[in-house]
Design a protein around this motif. Structure first.
Motif, PDB file in Angstrom:
ATOM      1  N   GLY A 130       8.027 -12.920 -22.941  1.00  0.00           N
ATOM      2  CA  GLY A 130       8.927 -11.825 -22.544  1.00  0.00           C
ATOM      3  C   GLY A 130      10.235 -12.366 -22.021  1.00  0.00           C
ATOM      4  N   SER A 131      10.557 -12.031 -20.763  1.00  0.00           N
ATOM      5  CA  SER A 131      11.846 -12.460 -20.208  1.00  0.00           C
ATOM      6  C   SER A 131      11.731 -13.807 -19.483  1.00  0.00           C
ATOM      7  N   ARG A 132      10.555 -14.485 -19.635  1.00  0.00           N
ATOM      8  CA  ARG A 132      10.383 -15.773 -18.947  1.00  0.00           C
ATOM      9  C   ARG A 132      10.214 -16.905 -19.952  1.00  0.00           C
ATOM     10  N   ASN A 167      17.680 -10.549 -24.842  1.00  0.00           N
ATOM     11  CA  ASN A 167      17.392 -11.406 -25.998  1.00  0.00           C
ATOM     12  C   ASN A 167      18.191 -12.704 -25.885  1.00  0.00           C
ATOM     13  N   ARG A 168      18.029 -13.373 -24.729  1.00  0.00           N
ATOM     14  CA  ARG A 168      18.901 -14.511 -24.523  1.00  0.00           C
ATOM     15  C   ARG A 168      18.143 -15.836 -24.506  1.00  0.00           C
ATOM     16  N   GLU A 214      15.087 -14.536 -17.254  1.00  0.00           N
ATOM     17  CA  GLU A 214      16.385 -13.946 -17.621  1.00  0.00           C
ATOM     18  C   GLU A 214      16.334 -12.447 -17.292  1.00  0.00           C
ATOM     19  N   THR A 215      17.159 -12.019 -16.348  1.00  0.00           N
ATOM     20  CA  THR A 215      17.087 -10.612 -15.923  1.00  0.00           C
ATOM     21  C   THR A 215      18.257  -9.779 -16.439  1.00  0.00           C
ATOM     22  N   ILE A 216      19.272 -10.407 -17.022  1.00  0.00           N
ATOM     23  CA  ILE A 216      20.478  -9.636 -17.392  1.00  0.00           C
ATOM     24  C   ILE A 216      20.433  -9.202 -18.860  1.00  0.00           C
ATOM     25  N   TRP A 217      20.110 -10.128 -19.750  1.00  0.00           N
ATOM     26  CA  TRP A 217      20.120  -9.808 -21.189  1.00  0.00           C
ATOM     27  C   TRP A 217      18.700  -9.922 -21.744  1.00  0.00           C
ATOM     28  N   GLY A 273      21.670  -9.095 -27.256  1.00  0.00           N
ATOM     29  CA  GLY A 273      21.047  -7.891 -26.736  1.00  0.00           C
ATOM     30  C   GLY A 273      21.776  -6.639 -27.191  1.00  0.00           C
ATOM     31  N   VAL A 274      21.313  -5.500 -26.693  1.00  0.00           N
ATOM     32  CA  VAL A 274      21.842  -4.211 -27.157  1.00  0.00           C
ATOM     33  C   VAL A 274      23.265  -3.981 -26.632  1.00  0.00           C
ATOM     34  N   ARG A 275      23.507  -4.332 -25.398  1.00  0.00           N
ATOM     35  CA  ARG A 275      24.824  -4.279 -24.769  1.00  0.00           C
ATOM     36  C   ARG A 275      25.504  -2.902 -24.856  1.00  0.00           C
ATOM     37  N   PRO A 276      24.943  -1.883 -24.197  1.00  0.00           N
ATOM     38  CA  PRO A 276      25.578  -0.566 -24.217  1.00  0.00           C
ATOM     39  C   PRO A 276      26.843  -0.518 -23.350  1.00  0.00           C
ATOM     40  N   VAL A 277      27.639   0.549 -23.518  1.00  0.00           N
ATOM     41  CA  VAL A 277      28.842   0.721 -22.683  1.00  0.00           C
ATOM     42  C   VAL A 277      28.830   2.085 -21.995  1.00  0.00           C
TER      43      VAL A 277
END
Ligand code: UD1
Length: 427
Positions: A354-356, A335-336, A330-333, A123-127
Motif C-alpha cells: 500500500g502506502s508503505r 502512487n509515488r 508516503e502520505t501525500i501522493w 497520482g490523481v492530483r485533483p484541484v
C-alpha cells in the motif's frame, strides 16, 4: 531521448551551489499577472518547468526577458496588458503548476478559462480545493469540456475559507487571488512550505497586505493595485536535500552553498538519525557521510515542517544500502513508489505494501539499465547509480531537466563519473 550514464563508486567531494527553488519560482512568475508593472525575479533557476510557465505567461500577454548579466540570472516579467484569459490544455497538460494562473487571472481580469491539469504520473492530483476557495470568494465556476470556466466580473470578495486538507499550490492560488479581493480574506489550515512564505513576502513587496506568514492562517487585506518589485527567489530545498544524499550515499563530503539549513527540518533530523553529519557553514551546509554504512530509519512524509514527499525517492535510494530495515510511509501522493522496481533492478531489497515501502538494506547496489518515471524518481536513480558498482544507464531523463539545473556538471565537479548520452532517435 537522452540517457544518463554513470560509473558508480566514487566518493563525492567538493562544493555545489544550490539554485533558486523551482517550486517558489513557478508561483512567483504567476504573481506577475496581478499587476501591470514589472516584477523582477533574481536567482531564477532556468529549468524546463520555468520555461514552460514562461511560455504560458507569454501566451496570456506577459512580456518576459532573461537578464544573465548578474552573478545569477534574473527574469523580468511585465503583464502590462493581459491579451487572453484562456490557458489551453496543450500547455496545462505538460505541467500541473499551470493551475497557478487561475487565481491571479480571475483576480485581475474577472475571468479565466483554465484547462483541468488531468492525471499525472504520481497520482490523481485533483484541484477541487483551488476551485472551492475561489467560489468562496464569489467566483462562479463551471466545469465544461475539461476546462474550469471562472467568472467574477465585479471582482472577488474577501472570504473566510478553511482548507479541508493542506494544499501547497491551492494555498498559493488563493493567496494571490485574495491580494486583489475587496475586503479581508482569511485562509485557514494553509500549507506552510517555505515556498509559500517566499510568495507571501514577494506579494507584500508588490504592495499586498498579508499577515500570519509562516503560520497556518493567512490574513489578506485586499488592495486595488499592486506595483513593481524586485525579489530574490529562495534556495531550492529539494535540490539541497538531493545533493546532501549524493554525499551520504557515496561516502563523501560536500559543501552545499547558497542554501539554508533551516529550510529542511524534517529531512535534516532524518539524515542525522541515519548517521550523516550536517554542519552549518557560512552560507550553507557541510554534509559528511557516515563512517560506515548508514543506519536504517523510518520515514513518514508530511506537509512542512515534516519530511518532504519530494525527497522520499532520494532517501529511499540511501536507505537501500543502510544497516537494517527501514519503513517509508508516503502520505501525500497515492502512487509515488514508481522508483521501487527500478531500484530493485539495481539489487535493492524493497517490498511495497500500500502506502508503505519496507526497505531492507543491502551491502551494495549494482549498476543496471533503468528508466526514469517522474522528476524525483529520476534523481533517486542517479543517486543509486553514483553509489552502485559498475555502470548504470538511465533512460527518459528529460524528467530531470524539469527540476535540476546543470545536474551532470554539478556532480562531475565533485568527482562523479556521469555523462549525458545523446540518443539518435532514428537509431
Ligand atoms: C506541490 C509541489 C509538489 C509537492 C506537493 C506536496 C509545486 C509546484 N508542487 O504540489 O512538488 O509534491 O506540493 O508537497 O509546488 N489535493 C486535493 N485537492 C486539491 C489539491 C490537492 O485533494 O485541490 C490533494 C492532492 O491530491 C495531494 C495533497 O492534496 O494528495 C497535497 O497536494 P498539494 O499540496 O496540492 O500538491 P501540489 O500543490 O500540486
Amino acid at each position: 531521448m537522452d540517457k544518463i550514464r554513470i560509473i558508480g563508486g566514487n566518493p563525492l567531494s567538493g562544493t555545489i551551489r544550490i539554485s533558486g527553488a523551482k517550486n517558489a519560482m513557478l508561483p512567483l512568475m504567476a504573481a506577475s499577472l496581478l499587476s501591470d508593472k514589472t516584477l523582477i525575479l533574481k536567482n531564477a533557476p532556468l529549468l524546463d518547468d520555468v520555461m514552460q510557465m514562461g511560455s504560458l505567461l507569454e501566451q496570456l500577454g506577459v512580456s518576459l526577458t532573461v537578464d544573465a548579466s548578474g552573478a545569477t540570472r534574473a527574469v523580468h516579467l511585465k503583464a502590462e496588458k493581459i491579451t487572453t484569459t484562456t490557458a489551453s490544455y496543450d500547455i496545462v497538460r505538460k505541467m500541473r503548476a499551470s493551475i497557478l494562473v487561475l487565481g491571479p487571472l480571475v483576480a485581475r481580469c474577472g475571468y479565466a478559462k483554465v484547462s483541468l491539469p488531468g492525471g499525472c504520473a504520481i497520482g490523481v492530483r485533483p484541484v477541487d480545493l483551488h476551485v472551492k476557495g475561489l467560489m468562496a470568494m464569489g467566483t462562479e465556476i463551471e466545469l465544461e469540456d475539461g476546462y474550469i470556466n471562472a467568472r467574477a466580473p465585479s471582482g472577488l470578495k474577501g472570504a473566510d475559507y478553511t482548507f479541508p486538507l493542506v494544499s501547497v499550490t491551492g494555498t498559493e492560488n488563493l493567496l494571490m487571488a485574495a491580494c486583489l479581493a475587496k475586503g479581508t480574506t482569511i485562509l485557514r489550515n494553509v500549507a506552510r512550505e517555505p515556498e509559500i512564505t517566499d510568495l507571501a513576502h514577494c506579494l507584500n513587496s508588490m504592495g499586498a497586505r498579508i499577515s500570519g506568514i509562516e503560520t497556518d492562517t493567512l490574513v489578506i487585506e485586499g488592495v486595488t493595485l499592486l506595483h513593481e518589485a524586485t525579489y530574490t527567489v529562495l534556495p531550492d530545498r529539494i535540490e539541497t536535500g538531493t545533493y546532501a544524499i549524493a554525499a551520504a550515499i557515496t561516502g563523501g563530503e560536500i559543501q552545499l552553498i547558497d542554501t539554508d539549513f533551516d529550510l529542511l527540518p524534517g529531512f535534516t533530523s532524518a539524515l542525522e538519525l541515519i548517521g550523516v553529519k550536517l554542519a552549518r557553514i557560512a552560507n550553507g551546509i557541510l554534509v559528511t557521510a557516515p563512517a560506515g554504512r548508514p543506519q536504517a530509519t523510518d520515514i513518514i512524509t508530511a506537509p512542512f515542517p515534516g519530511f518532504a514527499t519530494d525527497l522520499q525517492a532520494q532517501i529511499m535510494a540511501l536507505l537501500t544500502i543502510a544497516k537494517g530495515q527501514s519503513c517509508i510511509t508516503e502520505t501525500i501522493w497515492e502512487n509515488r513508489f514508481m522508483h521501487v522496481p527500478e531500484l530493485m533492478r539495481m539489487n535493492a531489497d524493497i517490498q511495497v505494501e500500500g502506502s508503505r515501502a519496507l526497505v531492507t538494506g543491502v551491502k551494495s547496489l549494482k549498476g543496471a539499465q533503468v528508466m526514469a518515471t517522474d522528476l524525483r524518481a529520476s534523481v533517486s536513480l542517479v543517486l543509486a547509480g553514483l553509489a552502485a558498482k559498475g555502470e548504470t544507464v538511465i533512460s527518459r531523463v528529460y524528467h530531470l531537466d524539469r527540476g535540476y539545473e546543470n545536474l551532470e556538471a554539478k556532480l562531475s565537479a565533485c568527482g562523479a563519473q556521469i555523462e549525458r548520452v545523446k540518443v539518435d532517435e532514428a537509431a
